[in-house]
Design a protein around this motif. Structure first.
Motif, PDB file in Angstrom:
ATOM      1  N   LYS A  96       0.831  -1.205   0.000  1.00 14.61           N
ATOM      2  CA  LYS A  96       0.000   0.000   0.000  1.00 14.61           C
ATOM      3  C   LYS A  96       0.863   1.252   0.000  1.00 14.61           C
ATOM      4  O   LYS A  96       0.593   2.219  -0.725  1.00 14.61           O
ATOM      5  N   GLU A  97       1.926   1.245   0.805  1.00 16.31           N
ATOM      6  CA  GLU A  97       2.818   2.393   0.865  1.00 16.31           C
ATOM      7  C   GLU A  97       3.487   2.644  -0.481  1.00 16.31           C
ATOM      8  O   GLU A  97       3.630   3.794  -0.919  1.00 16.31           O
ATOM      9  N   LEU A  98       3.890   1.566  -1.148  1.00 18.00           N
ATOM     10  CA  LEU A  98       4.533   1.697  -2.453  1.00 18.00           C
ATOM     11  C   LEU A  98       3.566   2.269  -3.482  1.00 18.00           C
ATOM     12  O   LEU A  98       3.935   3.131  -4.294  1.00 18.00           O
ATOM     13  N   VAL A  99       2.324   1.787  -3.467  1.00 17.27           N
ATOM     14  CA  VAL A  99       1.318   2.268  -4.423  1.00 17.27           C
ATOM     15  C   VAL A  99       1.024   3.739  -4.170  1.00 17.27           C
ATOM     16  O   VAL A  99       0.969   4.551  -5.104  1.00 17.27           O
ATOM     17  N   LEU A 100       0.816   4.104  -2.910  1.00 11.19           N
ATOM     18  CA  LEU A 100       0.512   5.495  -2.571  1.00 11.19           C
ATOM     19  C   LEU A 100       1.659   6.424  -2.961  1.00 11.19           C
ATOM     20  O   LEU A 100       1.435   7.576  -3.359  1.00 11.19           O
ATOM     21  N   LYS A 101       2.869   5.922  -2.867  1.00 11.09           N
ATOM     22  CA  LYS A 101       4.048   6.736  -3.170  1.00 11.09           C
ATOM     23  C   LYS A 101       4.246   6.916  -4.671  1.00 11.09           C
ATOM     24  O   LYS A 101       4.669   7.992  -5.128  1.00 11.09           O
ATOM     25  N   SER A 102       3.949   5.873  -5.443  1.00 17.51           N
ATOM     26  CA  SER A 102       4.311   5.907  -6.868  1.00 17.51           C
ATOM     27  C   SER A 102       3.122   5.916  -7.824  1.00 17.51           C
ATOM     28  O   SER A 102       3.313   5.884  -9.039  1.00 17.51           O
ATOM     29  N   PHE A 103       1.890   5.977  -7.319  1.00 15.09           N
ATOM     30  CA  PHE A 103       0.716   5.906  -8.195  1.00 15.09           C
ATOM     31  C   PHE A 103       0.708   7.049  -9.203  1.00 15.09           C
ATOM     32  O   PHE A 103       0.876   8.219  -8.850  1.00 15.09           O
ATOM     33  N   ASP A 104       0.494   6.691 -10.469  1.00 18.97           N
ATOM     34  CA  ASP A 104       0.420   7.673 -11.548  1.00 18.97           C
ATOM     35  C   ASP A 104      -0.941   7.526 -12.224  1.00 18.97           C
ATOM     36  O   ASP A 104      -1.173   6.539 -12.930  1.00 18.97           O
ATOM     37  N   PRO A 105      -1.877   8.473 -12.033  1.00 16.45           N
ATOM     38  CA  PRO A 105      -3.223   8.342 -12.594  1.00 16.45           C
ATOM     39  C   PRO A 105      -3.243   8.235 -14.113  1.00 16.45           C
ATOM     40  O   PRO A 105      -4.088   7.533 -14.682  1.00 16.45           O
ATOM     41  N   LYS A 106      -2.302   8.896 -14.786  1.00 21.25           N
ATOM     42  CA  LYS A 106      -2.261   8.827 -16.255  1.00 21.25           C
ATOM     43  C   LYS A 106      -1.891   7.431 -16.730  1.00 21.25           C
ATOM     44  O   LYS A 106      -2.484   6.897 -17.677  1.00 21.25           O
ATOM     45  N   LYS A 107      -0.912   6.822 -16.067  1.00 24.63           N
ATOM     46  CA  LYS A 107      -0.526   5.452 -16.423  1.00 24.63           C
ATOM     47  C   LYS A 107      -1.646   4.472 -16.095  1.00 24.63           C
ATOM     48  O   LYS A 107      -1.901   3.531 -16.845  1.00 24.63           O
ATOM     49  N   ALA A 108      -2.313   4.707 -14.970  1.00 19.81           N
ATOM     50  CA  ALA A 108      -3.416   3.833 -14.571  1.00 19.81           C
ATOM     51  C   ALA A 108      -4.544   3.890 -15.597  1.00 19.81           C
ATOM     52  O   ALA A 108      -5.094   2.849 -15.994  1.00 19.81           O
ATOM     53  N   ASP A 109      -4.897   5.088 -16.045  1.00 23.70           N
ATOM     54  CA  ASP A 109      -5.955   5.233 -17.044  1.00 23.70           C
ATOM     55  C   ASP A 109      -5.542   4.641 -18.383  1.00 23.70           C
ATOM     56  O   ASP A 109      -6.377   4.148 -19.145  1.00 23.70           O
ATOM     57  N   LYS A 110      -4.244   4.665 -18.680  1.00 21.62           N
ATOM     58  CA  LYS A 110      -3.750   4.087 -19.928  1.00 21.62           C
ATOM     59  C   LYS A 110      -3.961   2.583 -19.945  1.00 21.62           C
ATOM     60  O   LYS A 110      -4.377   2.005 -20.948  1.00 21.62           O
TER      61      LYS A 110
END
Length: 223
Positions: A96-110
């Motif tokens: 969870k900490e890793l995701v919160l730190k590195s989450f990129d909404p543009k990459k996720a939507d891609k």
């Protein structure tokens, strides 16, 4: 028209060399072979005339086995006497900490747009409280992220709308917002505990205040 033909047509407007370089850049990433989009990227690469030997070399050289090492460490901790639930909690909290730190909404939507349908892993994670709580936190931080808003709807569809405590998150979708309002009112009417009813009426008041002051008047026609 099958998927490969559609992909070929899409690549016809792209420069084959640029496509190959873009794919090779992905293949050089650590553990890229574990990524959910690996098969689509391989198709793009080969359709663009990529060299099979080169891709095999890159994927194998950059395979770090991070996930497998994490599983191995977890097994060692369990063998050493650590409680399974504690090990699972440690792994999940770190992820969870890793995701919160590195989450990129543009990459996720891609990823969402490339798949063209609901990814199987997405429907799996909403069944776990840990990952639902992560989605709620991310949705608050990135309210315009399409895949997060879609996941909030999936969570609501699965019957977990009572967990969505952020009104601003729910307000991104009128259907979800309506369910939360309905659930809050129903819970208040069905409750016999005075303390619980007091909290529920505060929740309802907060939702109604948000509806009146923060949402367009057309919303009333959809509730």
């Amino acid at each position: 028209m099958n998927e490969d033909t559609e992909m070929e047509d899409g690549l016809s407007s792209e420069n084959s060399e640029e496509v190959r370089e873009e794919c090779l850049k992905s293949f050089r990433s650590p553990d890229y072979i574990m990524e959910p989009g690996i098969f689509n990227e391989l198709k793009r690469y080969f359709i663009a005339g990529g060299d099979p030997e080169q891709v095999i070399d890159l994927l194998s050289k950059n395979y770090m086995a991070t996930a497998q090492m994490a599983n191995l460490m977890a097994e060692w901790l369990i063998l050493a006497g650590t409680n399974i639930a504690d090990v699972q909690s440690m792994v999940e909290n770190h992820m969870k900490e890793l995701v919160l730190k590195s989450f990129d909404p543009k990459k996720a939507d891609k990823i969402f747009s490339e798949d063209g349908e609901t990814p199987s892993w997405l429907t799996e994670i909403i069944g776990h409280p840990t990952w639902r709580s992560l989605i709620y936190r991310l949705a608050e931080e990135y309210p315009d992220c399409l895949i997060l808003n879609f996941t909030i709807k999936l969570i609501s569809d699965a019957g977990f709308q009572s967990e969505i405590t952020s009104i601003s998150t729910a307000a991104q979708q009128i259907e979800v917002f309506s369910r939360i309002l309905k659930t809050s009112i129903s819970s208040y009417l069905e409750s016999s505990d005075d303390d619980e009813k007091s909290k529920l009426i505060e929740d309802c008041a907060g939702i109604l205040y948000f509806l009146e002051n923060c949402m367009p008047w057309e919303t009333y026609f959809h509730i």
